[in-house]
Write a protein that holds these residues in place. Sequence first.
Motif, mmCIF file in Angstrom:
data_model
loop_
_atom_site.group_PDB
_atom_site.id
_atom_site.type_symbol
_atom_site.label_atom_id
_atom_site.label_comp_id
_atom_site.label_asym_id
_atom_site.label_seq_id
_atom_site.Cartn_x
_atom_site.Cartn_y
_atom_site.Cartn_z
ATOM 1 N N GLN A 173 42.684 90.421 86.465
ATOM 2 C CA GLN A 173 41.859 90.364 85.258
ATOM 3 C C GLN A 173 40.910 91.549 85.170
ATOM 4 N N GLY A 174 40.710 92.230 86.297
ATOM 5 C CA GLY A 174 39.854 93.403 86.289
ATOM 6 C C GLY A 174 40.613 94.686 86.031
ATOM 7 N N ARG A 175 41.810 94.565 85.448
ATOM 8 C CA ARG A 175 42.630 95.739 85.164
ATOM 9 C C ARG A 175 41.844 96.765 84.361
ATOM 10 N N ARG A 176 42.057 98.019 84.695
ATOM 11 C CA ARG A 176 41.287 99.094 84.085
ATOM 12 C C ARG A 176 41.291 98.991 82.561
ATOM 13 N N PRO A 177 40.129 98.792 81.947
ATOM 14 C CA PRO A 177 40.102 98.650 80.489
ATOM 15 C C PRO A 177 40.237 100.009 79.800
ATOM 16 N N ARG A 178 40.786 99.994 78.617
ATOM 17 C CA ARG A 178 40.807 101.186 77.783
ATOM 18 C C ARG A 178 40.020 100.860 76.521
ATOM 19 N N LEU A 179 38.991 101.607 76.300
ATOM 20 C CA LEU A 179 38.143 101.357 75.147
ATOM 21 C C LEU A 179 38.670 102.122 73.940
ATOM 22 N N ALA A 180 38.737 101.445 72.815
ATOM 23 C CA ALA A 180 39.195 102.097 71.590
ATOM 24 C C ALA A 180 38.084 102.993 71.043
ATOM 25 N N PRO A 181 38.406 104.217 70.643
ATOM 26 C CA PRO A 181 37.381 105.073 70.045
ATOM 27 C C PRO A 181 36.956 104.520 68.695
ATOM 28 N N PRO A 182 35.699 104.685 68.326
ATOM 29 C CA PRO A 182 35.266 104.213 67.007
ATOM 30 C C PRO A 182 35.949 105.022 65.914
ATOM 31 N N PRO A 183 36.407 104.390 64.851
ATOM 32 C CA PRO A 183 37.076 105.138 63.776
ATOM 33 C C PRO A 183 36.091 106.073 63.081
ATOM 34 N N PRO A 184 36.550 107.281 62.735
ATOM 35 C CA PRO A 184 35.660 108.241 62.069
ATOM 36 C C PRO A 184 35.553 108.009 60.564
ATOM 37 N N PHE A 185 35.904 106.808 60.123
ATOM 38 C CA PHE A 185 35.812 106.430 58.713
ATOM 39 C C PHE A 185 35.620 104.925 58.661
#
Length: 319
Positions: free
Chosen positions: A86-98
């Motif tokens: 469950q602690g698998r490396r998370p990938r954070l989504a970049p905030p949309p530029p719009f």
Amino acid sequence: MVTSRDLEAAKAGDESAFASLIAPFRRELHVHCYRIIGSVDDADDLLQEVLLAAWQGLPGFEGRSSLRAWLYRIATTRSLNMRRDQGRRPRLAPPPPFDPPSPNDRFELAYLQPYPDVLLSELDPAAQLVARESIELGFVVALQRMPPRQAAVLILCDVLAFTLTETAAMLSISSTAAKGLLQRARSSRPAFEAPGKETDHQEVARKFAEAFSRDDVDAVLALLTDECWLAMPPAVESYVGREAVASFLRASASGRPGGSYTLRPVQAGGRPAFVCYLQGRARGLLVIEPSRDGLRIQSILRVLDDGLHRHFGAPAAMP
């Protein structure tokens, strides 16, 4: 070819002999880890773990199974451990530029990365054929949605042609348990039908690339099926149906700073794909799924990972 001389030398600590011993299996083990885990980056990490475990465990290898089966046992165990973690490396989504419209669905596989077809060139022709069929995005997505051990048994038996006895030994379960897992996996696996000819793929991919790189949303929509969907891992938001996809594409075209994308064609997960460049810098990947007749597009996967280009041999910047 594995020789007893290499095996004995590697057991005695000869790193060069170990490298020769493992070389024929490196890429197929990488593909195997990817099928279970669904991420190229994680498969890279897993392969290094597998090779280290094999190096450390080789003196205890007694030859009761083939070396290949022994390596697959290590790779399967390590991959399942990562998938369950469950602690698998998370990938954070970049905030949309719009300002995007509200999504009408979710895409839960935030870690998903398509596999670069170019990497399969390291396999022999027969292994390439098996690998190409089993890295297709639809199949990989189905595997990610199965319970982990069901997915592992399906891969080992139906993709890699290990026997139930061999598969059970790899998972440290009984043959009866392995048979039950395989039956359940087969019953839950969707029926996949191959799209049209590759020439048709190329034509619809060309039309899509031309329209998308012009931000010609109407031309893109003309290529989509009514049930088309758009997902953007690692973001969990997705858009299902032509109207929902259209609303997102229009918001992106009108609100995105930096102009239009330049697309560099590649192949990913057996499908037409493009490394995206914005203002000359790599900005993730686009993968399209052609319809069965090859004339339309039934899904768009926009992977928001600016480092993916390196797996496809594409540059980080374009002139």
